[in-house]
Enzyme design. Structure first.
Site, PDB file in Angstrom:
ATOM      1  CG  HIS A 266       2.763  -5.676  -4.497  1.00 57.81           C
ATOM      2  ND1 HIS A 266       2.179  -5.830  -5.729  1.00 57.81           N
ATOM      3  CD2 HIS A 266       4.085  -5.931  -4.680  1.00 57.81           C
ATOM      4  CE1 HIS A 266       3.092  -6.155  -6.639  1.00 57.81           C
ATOM      5  NE2 HIS A 266       4.259  -6.239  -6.025  1.00 57.81           N
TER       6      HIS A 266
ATOM      7  CG  HIS B  25       7.558  -2.906  -5.196  1.00 62.74           C
ATOM      8  ND1 HIS B  25       8.542  -3.160  -6.120  1.00 62.74           N
ATOM      9  CD2 HIS B  25       6.640  -3.881  -5.361  1.00 62.74           C
ATOM     10  CE1 HIS B  25       8.209  -4.219  -6.829  1.00 62.74           C
ATOM     11  NE2 HIS B  25       7.061  -4.683  -6.388  1.00 62.74           N
TER      12      HIS B  25
ATOM     13  CD  GLU C   2       8.170  -6.823  -9.250  1.00 64.37           C
ATOM     14  OE1 GLU C   2       8.941  -5.998  -8.763  1.00 64.37           O
ATOM     15  OE2 GLU C   2       7.076  -7.127  -8.740  1.00 64.37           O
TER      16      GLU C   2
ATOM     17  CG  HIS D 177       7.535  -9.651  -4.817  1.00 65.34           C
ATOM     18  ND1 HIS D 177       7.881  -8.588  -4.022  1.00 65.34           N
ATOM     19  CD2 HIS D 177       6.956  -9.110  -5.920  1.00 65.34           C
ATOM     20  CE1 HIS D 177       7.532  -7.459  -4.613  1.00 65.34           C
ATOM     21  NE2 HIS D 177       6.964  -7.753  -5.766  1.00 65.34           N
TER      22      HIS D 177
END
Ligand SMILES: [Zn+2]
Length: 251
Positions: free
Chosen positions: A99, A167, A78, A97
């Site tokens: 989760h 996500h 990613e 980023h």
């Protein structure tokens, strides 16, 4: 220590802090734009954030390819999230980023994630949700191409953060300490909002737009460095002088 070495050290620290504070687990990643090559950024090779060392950090082109063609370490799939945001936002020098668990429910319901606590004003007025299904149909939900990264970056726009349906979320900021700060308070804000909704249902008082604007305007290095110093201690990392200060010291 050169400017690049300082940035790499700062990125290792960011990984350890995010892991220690429960914002990332075995997955999720921060990145920092190259201080001298705006068309490149630094991000770890694919590895759990709490294990990352300086030797794991890869220099990467904005399209996700390694800057050194001979570098055959395995990158994060990613990495396109980071490259696409750096490409779209010249003022952004750091991306996170993750989760983290409390943000997830807001990405799959109609309930908007909005700040209700003054420490969470940094997340912005109301988080938009990127849904990979809209343009890309049935996928693994992972951002596995520049096409997907650019679509996410378009949805993010000029905002500090956005949710990703089913996500996680993404944070963009002018430096890594600010990005980690926002990622931390995004998770806390989501948790507090769920608790407030459990007690009050829809009867929750959020920060006003003016309050959010005022908080963002007055939140700067004083706050980011104060949190960073505390989080460095908790993560067992030495707090570095600001990389730009190091460069000035070197003349
Ligand atoms: Zn992800």
């Amino acid at each position: 220590m050169t400017k690049v070495e300082a940035v790499i050290d700062e990125l290792v620290t960011a990984n350890r802090i995010l892991a220690r504070e429960g914002i990332v687990d075995s997955f999720g990643h921060p990145s920092i734009r190259h201080p001298e090559r705006p068309d490149r950024f630094f991000i770890s090779r694919a590895r759990a954030p709490d294990l990352i060392e300086a030797a794991d950090i890869m220099e990467t082109n904005l399209d996700g390819s390694p800057a050194d063609k001979g570098d055959n370490r395995k990158p994060y799939l990613e990495r396109f999230i980071h490259g696409a945001i750096f490409e779209a936002r010249p003022e952004v020098n750091a991306v996170v980023h993750n989760h983290s668990p409390s943000v997830l429910p807001f990405g799959v319901t109609k309930k908007k994630l909005k700040p209700l606590h003054h420490m969470c004003g940094c997340i912005g007025h109301e988080l938009p949700t990127w849904d990979s299904q809209t343009k890309f149909g049935d996928t693994s939900l992972l951002v596995s191409s520049m096409d997907m990264g650019r679509d996410l970056a378009r949805l993010l726009g000029k905002r500090p953060a956005a949710l990703m349906r089913g996500h996680g979320c993404v944070v963009a900021a002018k430096d890594i300490r600010e990005a980690v700060y926002i990622a931390y308070y995004l998770e806390l804000g989501a948790k507090l909002q769920m608790q407030a909704m459990q007690i009050g249902g829809d009867d929750v008082t959020y920060l006003s737009r003016g309050e959010v604007d005022t908080i963002i305007e007055r939140t700067g290095p004083y706050s980011f460095n104060r949190a960073w110093e505390n989080w460095c201690r908790r993560a067992g990392r030495k707090m570095l002088e600001r990389p730009e200060e190091l460069v000035e010291l070197k003349g």
